[in-house]
Design an enzyme around this catalytic site. Structure first.
Site, PDB file in Angstrom:
ATOM      1  N   CYS A  93      12.263  -1.038  -7.124  1.00 44.60           N
ATOM      2  CA  CYS A  93      13.651  -1.467  -7.046  1.00 44.60           C
ATOM      3  C   CYS A  93      14.192  -1.713  -8.451  1.00 44.60           C
ATOM      4  O   CYS A  93      13.505  -2.267  -9.299  1.00 44.60           O
ATOM      5  CB  CYS A  93      13.859  -2.735  -6.230  1.00 44.60           C
ATOM      6  SG  CYS A  93      13.323  -2.586  -4.539  1.00 44.60           S
ATOM      7  N   ARG A 133      12.630   3.569 -10.541  1.00 45.05           N
ATOM      8  CA  ARG A 133      11.955   2.401  -9.984  1.00 45.05           C
ATOM      9  C   ARG A 133      11.974   2.383  -8.458  1.00 45.05           C
ATOM     10  O   ARG A 133      11.269   1.585  -7.821  1.00 45.05           O
ATOM     11  CB  ARG A 133      12.608   1.114 -10.501  1.00 45.05           C
ATOM     12  CG  ARG A 133      12.575   0.982 -12.005  1.00 45.05           C
ATOM     13  CD  ARG A 133      13.285  -0.277 -12.435  1.00 45.05           C
ATOM     14  NE  ARG A 133      12.594  -1.446 -11.928  1.00 45.05           N
ATOM     15  CZ  ARG A 133      11.615  -2.075 -12.559  1.00 45.05           C
ATOM     16  NH1 ARG A 133      11.215  -1.643 -13.725  1.00 45.05           N
ATOM     17  NH2 ARG A 133      11.050  -3.129 -12.031  1.00 45.05           N
ATOM     18  N   TRP A 178      13.435   0.612  -3.272  1.00 47.11           N
ATOM     19  CA  TRP A 178      12.183   1.189  -2.760  1.00 47.11           C
ATOM     20  C   TRP A 178      11.790   0.281  -1.592  1.00 47.11           C
ATOM     21  O   TRP A 178      11.420  -0.877  -1.791  1.00 47.11           O
ATOM     22  CB  TRP A 178      11.116   1.166  -3.853  1.00 47.11           C
ATOM     23  CG  TRP A 178       9.846   1.876  -3.493  1.00 47.11           C
ATOM     24  CD1 TRP A 178       9.585   3.211  -3.650  1.00 47.11           C
ATOM     25  CD2 TRP A 178       8.655   1.303  -2.943  1.00 47.11           C
ATOM     26  NE1 TRP A 178       8.308   3.491  -3.228  1.00 47.11           N
ATOM     27  CE2 TRP A 178       7.711   2.349  -2.795  1.00 47.11           C
ATOM     28  CE3 TRP A 178       8.279   0.012  -2.566  1.00 47.11           C
ATOM     29  CZ2 TRP A 178       6.426   2.138  -2.282  1.00 47.11           C
ATOM     30  CZ3 TRP A 178       7.008  -0.200  -2.057  1.00 47.11           C
ATOM     31  CH2 TRP A 178       6.092   0.861  -1.924  1.00 47.11           C
ATOM     32  N   ASN A 231      14.661  -7.897  -6.190  1.00 51.01           N
ATOM     33  CA  ASN A 231      13.477  -7.035  -6.355  1.00 51.01           C
ATOM     34  C   ASN A 231      12.275  -7.946  -6.152  1.00 51.01           C
ATOM     35  O   ASN A 231      12.197  -9.009  -6.768  1.00 51.01           O
ATOM     36  CB  ASN A 231      13.510  -6.433  -7.771  1.00 51.01           C
ATOM     37  CG  ASN A 231      12.225  -5.738  -8.144  1.00 51.01           C
ATOM     38  OD1 ASN A 231      11.450  -5.334  -7.297  1.00 51.01           O
ATOM     39  ND2 ASN A 231      12.000  -5.585  -9.431  1.00 51.01           N
ATOM     40  N   GLY A 232      11.343  -7.539  -5.283  1.00 50.98           N
ATOM     41  CA  GLY A 232      10.182  -8.387  -5.013  1.00 50.98           C
ATOM     42  C   GLY A 232      10.006  -8.558  -3.521  1.00 50.98           C
ATOM     43  O   GLY A 232      10.553  -7.774  -2.730  1.00 50.98           O
ATOM     44  N   GLU A 260      -7.735  11.764 -12.631  1.00 48.08           N
ATOM     45  CA  GLU A 260      -6.326  11.744 -13.033  1.00 48.08           C
ATOM     46  C   GLU A 260      -5.653  13.093 -12.731  1.00 48.08           C
ATOM     47  O   GLU A 260      -4.500  13.135 -12.287  1.00 48.08           O
ATOM     48  CB  GLU A 260      -6.226  11.382 -14.520  1.00 48.08           C
ATOM     49  CG  GLU A 260      -4.843  11.503 -15.152  1.00 48.08           C
ATOM     50  CD  GLU A 260      -3.786  10.584 -14.556  1.00 48.08           C
ATOM     51  OE1 GLU A 260      -4.110   9.738 -13.704  1.00 48.08           O
ATOM     52  OE2 GLU A 260      -2.604  10.745 -14.938  1.00 48.08           O
ATOM     53  N   LYS A 295      -2.396  13.554 -10.374  1.00 50.27           N
ATOM     54  CA  LYS A 295      -1.141  14.192 -10.818  1.00 50.27           C
ATOM     55  C   LYS A 295      -0.684  15.222  -9.782  1.00 50.27           C
ATOM     56  O   LYS A 295       0.478  15.272  -9.427  1.00 50.27           O
ATOM     57  CB  LYS A 295      -1.303  14.883 -12.166  1.00 50.27           C
ATOM     58  CG  LYS A 295      -1.343  14.011 -13.380  1.00 50.27           C
ATOM     59  CD  LYS A 295      -0.038  13.351 -13.771  1.00 50.27           C
ATOM     60  CE  LYS A 295       0.174  12.038 -13.113  1.00 50.27           C
ATOM     61  NZ  LYS A 295      -0.487  10.865 -13.438  1.00 50.27           N
ATOM     62  N   GLU A 355       0.555  13.507  -6.551  1.00 52.09           N
ATOM     63  CA  GLU A 355       1.803  12.767  -6.726  1.00 52.09           C
ATOM     64  C   GLU A 355       3.029  13.659  -6.701  1.00 52.09           C
ATOM     65  O   GLU A 355       4.031  13.324  -6.094  1.00 52.09           O
ATOM     66  CB  GLU A 355       1.811  12.064  -8.097  1.00 52.09           C
ATOM     67  CG  GLU A 355       1.079  10.765  -8.163  1.00 52.09           C
ATOM     68  CD  GLU A 355       1.119  10.195  -9.570  1.00 52.09           C
ATOM     69  OE1 GLU A 355       1.586   9.068  -9.721  1.00 52.09           O
ATOM     70  OE2 GLU A 355       0.680  10.876 -10.522  1.00 52.09           O
ATOM     71  N   HIS A 385     -23.438  16.345  -2.683  1.00 52.60           N
ATOM     72  CA  HIS A 385     -23.782  15.281  -1.738  1.00 52.60           C
ATOM     73  C   HIS A 385     -22.787  15.180  -0.584  1.00 52.60           C
ATOM     74  O   HIS A 385     -22.668  14.134   0.037  1.00 52.60           O
ATOM     75  CB  HIS A 385     -23.897  13.942  -2.474  1.00 52.60           C
ATOM     76  CG  HIS A 385     -24.975  13.953  -3.518  1.00 52.60           C
ATOM     77  ND1 HIS A 385     -26.310  14.052  -3.190  1.00 52.60           N
ATOM     78  CD2 HIS A 385     -24.907  13.939  -4.862  1.00 52.60           C
ATOM     79  CE1 HIS A 385     -27.023  14.073  -4.313  1.00 52.60           C
ATOM     80  NE2 HIS A 385     -26.192  14.011  -5.341  1.00 52.60           N
ATOM     81  N   LYS A 388       7.952   3.881  -9.853  1.00 46.33           N
ATOM     82  CA  LYS A 388       7.269   3.797 -11.147  1.00 46.33           C
ATOM     83  C   LYS A 388       6.630   2.434 -11.363  1.00 46.33           C
ATOM     84  O   LYS A 388       5.521   2.319 -11.847  1.00 46.33           O
ATOM     85  CB  LYS A 388       8.297   4.057 -12.246  1.00 46.33           C
ATOM     86  CG  LYS A 388       7.738   3.976 -13.651  1.00 46.33           C
ATOM     87  CD  LYS A 388       7.378   5.340 -14.123  1.00 46.33           C
ATOM     88  CE  LYS A 388       6.643   5.327 -15.435  1.00 46.33           C
ATOM     89  NZ  LYS A 388       5.519   6.268 -15.396  1.00 46.33           N
TER      90      LYS A 388
END
Ligand code: G6P
Length: 613
Positions: free
Chosen positions: A2, A27, A75, A101-102, A486, A490, A493, A509, A608
């Site tokens: 947010c 955000r 968000w 926000n929160g 990573e 990527k 995402e 395995h 983000k």
């Protein structure tokens, strides 16, 4: 998670709020809204989806020309993305408007209480209890109403509010979620981060947790919520940002992500600047000076982070253990705080965070601090909560990262780990010669990245060839194991393609059962201490008919007989390989994502800065 912006000054608020929302959109971007005071009433416009949809809606409205307003890009946590759940939210009378926000953890009981007292709710959000609580306690003074409301809520918040009855002020408060005040010429901008402020001013004040602020024509007033102290003293609180607006713009690139990938030679140079004393094989880290002696006695290091920063931390673990000989454990921040970490005074805790605001990382830091660890931060955002709450630390100086998928922050985090390793190792076992060599190799990294970036067109061709595959493995060993993780992250995402990162030795395995001609593997196979082992793992995949892309060093011709496609990178010392080897993986994900038509800067469902747990 947010984005909030508020404006109060002598310019029309609406265009400035929209500009701020566009910069904060990374955000959260499932809905957006504004509330502007205009000639005796508050006009609110909201829209589901991206800010440009809100913009279109606003374009159809005339006369919203007030000079004070607040805005929000969301968000979703409580209540699906919809117009009625979009912020700002208001009280029953539509007098008080709030962006938040929160998460308000006790919102259910507060909502029930407010409903019993006759309040009518319009949304499913936790936020809406705030304007109703403020309405309940309003005595003609907006800040008093906010303070009374905040006394009753539990959870994390950054909140800004305006009222029809006091149109000359914005009130705001913060606990855990970020809020920054930009002090311009006869104007204030309050926002979730500096990117929304930079176009107006570089003078900023970071609001503290447990603090409220009142901004008005008469100036600014801070209220310490626990001590109930009021202060109007700005001295010592105003900082001048050294980020400029171009760093928060695309500068001709089609996406922030691509810009940030190409910025890496520069962002790494900035992370290293003025810190290496190459001739002595030493490093000068101003942020660690005060705890230098304490660090020489440290017997154990715990590292905690989320997402990409967690993968950088895994590489950091390998580096510290191998070079400085200090035992290291790495935890996901969301796990660390719920297990019982053993911490004593000889333990250092490192938290790694680009934003410096990630709720889980912050909570892990607080837990480590509480248990008596020396706390250090590797943080990109100057003045962020994590940066301020750690005992000491090293800033990344990588500049603002806007693309939701982290790229330049990752390579900067790896570079800072290398600096910290040099710092710790030279306090311990590392020789001058080895220290010098590490410093020299680090200095060469930006040039080597430039070389890799020149191969972007080849990587794009490989992306085109593989873009329709539905599953991928990313495989690497030792330092390149976190790189594989990573690389897979990527691709997931921004391409929404299923990708899994594994230590290459682990495949046999279980996961190898998935391999067939439709399941490609991306191997990080640079020529290092585990190269031969990695080649054996490549053979295992080839024997089962799986397509293979390999990242290896320039000049390695032998690998061609085993793999379908090759991406070449320059050689460096093994410990620094992740910084180079991740670059082709970032580009591969970027090209596959854009070829699929996705908005790679704002991938679906993500945000983000994750300021909820
Ligand atoms: C989010 C972002 C990731 C990031 C993670 C940790 O999930 O989408 O890119 O790696 O948070 O963020 P931090 O700001 O703490 O590094």
């Amino acid at each position: 998670m947010c984005g909030i912006i508020g404006y109060l000054g002598n310019k029309k608020a609406l265009p400035l709020l929209i500009d701020g929302l566009e910069r904060l959109e990374y955000r959260g971007y499932d809905s957006a809204g504004i509330a502007v005071y205009c000639r005796g009433k508050i006009v609110s416009i909201k829209s589901v989806g991206r800010v440009n949809l809100l913009k279109e809606k606003i374009a159809a409205r005339r006369g919203v020309d007030g000079v004070i307003g607040i805005a929000h890009t969301r968000w979703a946590t409580h209540g699906k993305p919809s117009e009625k759940n979009a912020h700002p939210h208001c009280d029953c009378k539509k007098d008080i408007w709030v962006c938040h926000n929160g998460i308000i953890e006790n919102y259910k009981e507060l909502k029930d209480w407010l409903i019993k007292r006759g309040h009518k709710f319009r949304s499913e959000t936790d936020t809406e209890v705030l304007p109703h609580l403020m309405e309940e306690f309003y005595d003609g003074n907006l800040e008093n109403a906010l303070v009374e409301a905040l006394k009753r809520i539990r959870g994390a918040y950054a909140v800004v509010a305006i009222s029809k009855n006091e149109p000359e002020k914005i009130v705001a408060a913060k606990n855990s979620s970020p809020l920054i005040i930009g002090v311009g010429e006869k104007e204030y901008i309050i926002a979730s981060d500096v990117s929304a402020i930079l176009s107006r001013t570089k003078k900023v004040i970071y609001l503290n947790d447990g603090e409220a602020v009142v901004m008005g024509a008469g100036g600014i007033k801070f209220l310490d919520l626990s001590k109930k102290k009021v202060s109007t003293n700005l001295s010592g609180r105003t900082q001048v940002l050294d980020w400029d607006l171009t760093s928060a713009q695309k500068s001709g690139y089609p996406h922030f992500m691509l810009k940030e990938i190409f910025e890496q030679p520069e962002s790494i140079a900035n992370s290293l600047r003025g810190r290496l004393i190459t001739d002595d094989g030493l490093v000068k880290l101003g942020g660690l000076e005060a705890v230098k002696d304490q660090l020489s006695g440290i017997k154990r290091i715990l590292i905690s982070a989320c997402g990409t920063a967690f993968y950088a931390s895994l590489a950091g673990e390998y580096m510290i253990e191998e070079k400085a000989g200090i035992p290291v454990e790495v935890d996901l921040a969301s796990e660390f705080r719920y297990r019982r970490p053993i911490i004593d005074k000889n333990t250092a805790f490192i938290v790694v965070s680009q934003s410096g605001e990630t709720a889980d990382s912050l909570a892990a830091l607080r837990e480590a601090k509480e248990k008596g660890a020396l706390t250090l931060g590797i943080v990109n955002t100057v003045g962020s909560t994590i940066a301020r709450e750690t005992d000491a630390g090293v800033y990344n100086h990588a500049g603002p990262e806007i693309g939701v998928a982290s790229t330049k922050a990752f390579t900067s985090q790896l570079s800072i780990f290398a600096l910290i390793v040099l710092f710790l190792a030279r306090q311990r076992q590392m020789s001058l010669a080895e220290g010098k060599n590490l410093a020299l190799e680090l200095e060469k990294i930006p040039e080597k990245i430039k070389q890799i970036l020149k191969t972007a067109p080849q990587i794009k061709k490989i992306a085109a060839k593989y873009k329709n595959f539905k599953n991928f493995f990313f495989l690497g060993r030792k330092y390149n194991y976190p790189v594989a993780l990573e690389g897979a992250l990527k691709l997931k995402e921004i391409s929404y393609v299923h990708a899994e990162g594994y230590g290459a030795g682990e495949l046999k395995h279980g996961p190898i059962a998935l391999i067939d001609k439709n399941f490609p593997s991306v191997f990080i196979a640079t020529e290092n201490s585990v190269y031969e082992k990695t080649i054996s793992n490549i053979e295992e995949i080839k024997a089962r008919g799986g397509p293979i892309i390999a990242i290896t060093n320039i000049g390695n011709k032998k690998i061609a007989r085993l793999v379908d496609d090759i991406i070449y990178v320059p050689k460096t010392i093994e410990m620094l390989e992740p910084i180079l080897n991740v670059i082709p993986l970032q580009l591969l994900a970027y090209y596959i994502g854009t070829m699929k038509g996705h908005d790679v800067d704002k991938p679906r469902n993500l945000a983000k800065s994750v300021t909820v747990e």
